[in-house]
Motif scaffolding. Structure first.
Motif, PDB file in Angstrom:
ATOM      1  N   VAL A 184      50.579  51.256  23.281  1.00  0.00           N
ATOM      2  CA  VAL A 184      49.947  52.747  23.344  1.00  0.00           C
ATOM      3  C   VAL A 184      49.166  53.022  21.946  1.00  0.00           C
ATOM      4  O   VAL A 184      49.555  52.932  20.845  1.00  0.00           O
ATOM      5  CB  VAL A 184      51.163  53.644  23.287  1.00  0.00           C
ATOM      6  CG1 VAL A 184      50.753  55.091  23.230  1.00  0.00           C
ATOM      7  CG2 VAL A 184      51.787  53.513  24.663  1.00  0.00           C
ATOM      8  N   TYR A 185      47.923  53.364  22.116  1.00  0.00           N
ATOM      9  CA  TYR A 185      47.095  53.657  21.172  1.00  0.00           C
ATOM     10  C   TYR A 185      46.416  55.071  21.432  1.00  0.00           C
ATOM     11  O   TYR A 185      46.081  55.493  22.383  1.00  0.00           O
ATOM     12  CB  TYR A 185      45.818  52.760  21.360  1.00  0.00           C
ATOM     13  CG  TYR A 185      44.682  52.537  20.307  1.00  0.00           C
ATOM     14  CD1 TYR A 185      44.558  51.751  19.474  1.00  0.00           C
ATOM     15  CD2 TYR A 185      43.668  53.784  20.492  1.00  0.00           C
ATOM     16  CE1 TYR A 185      43.452  51.819  18.532  1.00  0.00           C
ATOM     17  CE2 TYR A 185      42.738  53.841  19.572  1.00  0.00           C
ATOM     18  CZ  TYR A 185      42.458  52.901  18.729  1.00  0.00           C
ATOM     19  OH  TYR A 185      41.376  53.003  17.807  1.00  0.00           O
ATOM     20  N   ILE A 192      44.692  59.430  25.994  1.00  0.00           N
ATOM     21  CA  ILE A 192      45.764  58.166  25.375  1.00  0.00           C
ATOM     22  C   ILE A 192      45.226  56.877  25.757  1.00  0.00           C
ATOM     23  O   ILE A 192      44.661  56.650  26.950  1.00  0.00           O
ATOM     24  CB  ILE A 192      47.004  58.285  26.019  1.00  0.00           C
ATOM     25  CG1 ILE A 192      47.621  59.398  25.715  1.00  0.00           C
ATOM     26  CG2 ILE A 192      47.920  57.134  25.383  1.00  0.00           C
ATOM     27  CD1 ILE A 192      49.158  60.031  26.184  1.00  0.00           C
ATOM     28  N   ILE A 193      44.957  55.885  25.045  1.00  0.00           N
ATOM     29  CA  ILE A 193      44.428  54.711  25.551  1.00  0.00           C
ATOM     30  C   ILE A 193      45.572  53.535  25.645  1.00  0.00           C
ATOM     31  O   ILE A 193      46.746  53.603  24.843  1.00  0.00           O
ATOM     32  CB  ILE A 193      43.584  54.019  24.361  1.00  0.00           C
ATOM     33  CG1 ILE A 193      42.293  54.644  24.310  1.00  0.00           C
ATOM     34  CG2 ILE A 193      43.418  52.458  24.360  1.00  0.00           C
ATOM     35  CD1 ILE A 193      41.282  54.451  23.120  1.00  0.00           C
ATOM     36  N   ILE A 248      51.856  52.865  30.706  1.00  0.00           N
ATOM     37  CA  ILE A 248      51.491  51.881  29.770  1.00  0.00           C
ATOM     38  C   ILE A 248      52.530  50.976  29.448  1.00  0.00           C
ATOM     39  O   ILE A 248      52.496  49.835  29.474  1.00  0.00           O
ATOM     40  CB  ILE A 248      50.934  52.451  28.676  1.00  0.00           C
ATOM     41  CG1 ILE A 248      49.513  53.354  29.036  1.00  0.00           C
ATOM     42  CG2 ILE A 248      50.499  51.375  27.374  1.00  0.00           C
ATOM     43  CD1 ILE A 248      49.077  54.060  27.704  1.00  0.00           C
ATOM     44  N   LYS A 249      53.827  51.417  29.026  1.00  0.00           N
ATOM     45  CA  LYS A 249      54.875  50.489  28.562  1.00  0.00           C
ATOM     46  C   LYS A 249      55.529  49.645  29.562  1.00  0.00           C
ATOM     47  O   LYS A 249      55.677  48.616  29.595  1.00  0.00           O
ATOM     48  CB  LYS A 249      55.938  51.446  27.876  1.00  0.00           C
ATOM     49  CG  LYS A 249      55.612  52.064  26.671  1.00  0.00           C
ATOM     50  CD  LYS A 249      55.299  51.061  25.485  1.00  0.00           C
ATOM     51  CE  LYS A 249      55.142  51.730  24.277  1.00  0.00           C
ATOM     52  NZ  LYS A 249      55.031  50.964  23.178  1.00  0.00           N
ATOM     53  N   ASN A 250      55.484  50.403  30.940  1.00  0.00           N
ATOM     54  CA  ASN A 250      55.969  49.521  32.014  1.00  0.00           C
ATOM     55  C   ASN A 250      55.283  48.431  32.474  1.00  0.00           C
ATOM     56  O   ASN A 250      55.460  47.608  33.098  1.00  0.00           O
ATOM     57  CB  ASN A 250      56.073  50.672  33.096  1.00  0.00           C
ATOM     58  CG  ASN A 250      57.194  51.406  33.248  1.00  0.00           C
ATOM     59  OD1 ASN A 250      58.303  51.200  32.034  1.00  0.00           O
ATOM     60  ND2 ASN A 250      57.486  52.662  33.982  1.00  0.00           N
ATOM     61  N   ASP A 251      53.874  48.512  32.021  1.00  0.00           N
ATOM     62  CA  ASP A 251      52.651  47.448  32.395  1.00  0.00           C
ATOM     63  C   ASP A 251      52.672  46.579  31.185  1.00  0.00           C
ATOM     64  O   ASP A 251      52.028  45.535  31.355  1.00  0.00           O
ATOM     65  CB  ASP A 251      51.336  48.027  32.375  1.00  0.00           C
ATOM     66  CG  ASP A 251      50.541  47.130  33.160  1.00  0.00           C
ATOM     67  OD1 ASP A 251      50.564  46.431  33.896  1.00  0.00           O
ATOM     68  OD2 ASP A 251      49.294  47.170  32.675  1.00  0.00           O
ATOM     69  N   GLU A 265      42.236  50.851  28.550  1.00  0.00           N
ATOM     70  CA  GLU A 265      41.881  52.183  29.379  1.00  0.00           C
ATOM     71  C   GLU A 265      42.051  53.278  28.680  1.00  0.00           C
ATOM     72  O   GLU A 265      43.161  53.464  28.078  1.00  0.00           O
ATOM     73  CB  GLU A 265      42.489  52.150  30.579  1.00  0.00           C
ATOM     74  CG  GLU A 265      42.227  53.568  31.504  1.00  0.00           C
ATOM     75  CD  GLU A 265      43.475  53.476  32.790  1.00  0.00           C
ATOM     76  OE1 GLU A 265      43.307  54.319  33.324  1.00  0.00           O
ATOM     77  OE2 GLU A 265      44.390  52.590  32.863  1.00  0.00           O
ATOM     78  N   GLU A 266      40.968  54.355  28.515  1.00  0.00           N
ATOM     79  CA  GLU A 266      41.130  55.563  27.996  1.00  0.00           C
ATOM     80  C   GLU A 266      41.636  56.365  28.982  1.00  0.00           C
ATOM     81  O   GLU A 266      40.753  57.088  29.883  1.00  0.00           O
ATOM     82  CB  GLU A 266      40.062  56.131  27.376  1.00  0.00           C
ATOM     83  CG  GLU A 266      40.398  57.567  26.319  1.00  0.00           C
ATOM     84  CD  GLU A 266      39.210  57.794  25.510  1.00  0.00           C
ATOM     85  OE1 GLU A 266      39.507  58.393  24.249  1.00  0.00           O
ATOM     86  OE2 GLU A 266      37.950  57.232  25.743  1.00  0.00           O
ATOM     87  N   ILE A 267      42.892  56.777  29.138  1.00  0.00           N
ATOM     88  CA  ILE A 267      43.481  57.664  30.290  1.00  0.00           C
ATOM     89  C   ILE A 267      43.410  59.407  29.846  1.00  0.00           C
ATOM     90  O   ILE A 267      44.003  59.720  28.795  1.00  0.00           O
ATOM     91  CB  ILE A 267      45.067  57.156  30.521  1.00  0.00           C
ATOM     92  CG1 ILE A 267      45.031  55.505  30.577  1.00  0.00           C
ATOM     93  CG2 ILE A 267      45.643  57.814  31.671  1.00  0.00           C
ATOM     94  CD1 ILE A 267      46.001  55.022  29.900  1.00  0.00           C
ATOM     95  N   GLU A 268      42.836  59.879  30.724  1.00  0.00           N
ATOM     96  CA  GLU A 268      42.908  61.152  30.629  1.00  0.00           C
ATOM     97  C   GLU A 268      44.140  61.796  31.050  1.00  0.00           C
ATOM     98  O   GLU A 268      44.363  62.244  32.277  1.00  0.00           O
ATOM     99  CB  GLU A 268      41.911  61.977  31.689  1.00  0.00           C
ATOM    100  CG  GLU A 268      41.354  63.562  31.481  1.00  0.00           C
ATOM    101  CD  GLU A 268      40.975  63.752  30.080  1.00  0.00           C
ATOM    102  OE1 GLU A 268      41.139  65.119  29.810  1.00  0.00           O
ATOM    103  OE2 GLU A 268      40.338  63.000  29.413  1.00  0.00           O
TER     104      GLU A 268
END
Length: 220
Positions: free
Chosen positions: A102-103, A73-74, A95-98, A64-67
């Motif tokens: 992190v990209y 952040i992807i 992201i980390k909790n899931d 996911e490319e998150i706004e």
């Protein structure tokens, strides 16, 4: 000759408001070995990526490319959609909790809502991969600075297409010796190579065209 795999970690399907790559096109890209593994990283959405992952297995990475409020952040290898509008730090935590990676896509660019250097420094310890070459970054990419930061911080690098239509995919990718998993991806990127070639110039107009087209299309 050693076997190798072509990996693209940044693409946009028809679900993205400016995306245009369809199910059959992703399937053909893999079947014809144009690419061996593709991350589908739609804007603030994971539903299409999850469907394709169910159909095509590990060759599709759910991303996911998150706004975020600080820039895009992807998240890779996600199991749920991360909400938009959070700070960079909050987005990374989600992201980390899931259990994801992190990209950082197209870092430091001004024409797109990219993370800038001051923000990146605040989350650098949690960054797994930096996009050192973006296939749509012609005239605006900051590849040299991205590479410098990645090397100085010992962060894995990737080259990705950021394709929004089929014509933009298959030119830019990372080359690894194995198909990646969440646990192996960073190591494979460190040991691999980057295919750094810009997409055809006409593909730069895909997002604008897709925005108009997708307003009229209700069915994927």
């Amino acid at each position: 000759m050693d076997e190798f795999y072509k990996i693209d970690l940044h693409t946009h399907s028809i679900i993205s408001h400016d995306g245009g790559i369809r199910k059959i096109q992703y399937r053909h890209l893999l079947e014809k070995k144009v690419l061996d593994c593709i991350a589908i990283t739609d804007h603030n959405e994971t539903s299409f990526a999850k469907t394709m992952h169910e159909e095509l297995g590990e060759r599709i990475i759910v991303g996911e490319e998150i706004e975020s409020s600080d820039g895009e952040i992807i998240g890779l290898f996600l199991s749920k959609t991360v909400p938009a509008g959070l700070s960079a730090e909050e987005t990374v935590n989600q992201i980390k909790n899931d259990g994801g990676l992190v990209y950082i896509p197209h870092p430091f660019e001004k024409a797109r809502h990219s993370l800038q250097e001051d923000v990146l420094k605040t989350i650098i310890k949690d960054v797994d991969i930096i996009e050192a070459f973006n296939g749509r970054g012609v005239f605006r990419g900051k590849s040299r600075l991205a590479r410098h930061i990645a090397i100085s911080e010992n962060i894995a690098m990737a080259a990705s297409s950021d394709a929004h239509c089929k014509i933009g995919i298959g030119k830019t990718f990372s080359i690894t010796k194995q198909l990646p998993t969440k646990d192996s991806l960073k190591k494979l990127l460190r040991e691999g190579k980057l295919q750094k070639k810009y997409a055809p110039f006409v593909s730069l107009f895909c997002p604008a065209f897709n925005k108009m087209k997708n307003r009229l299309i209700l069915e994927v």
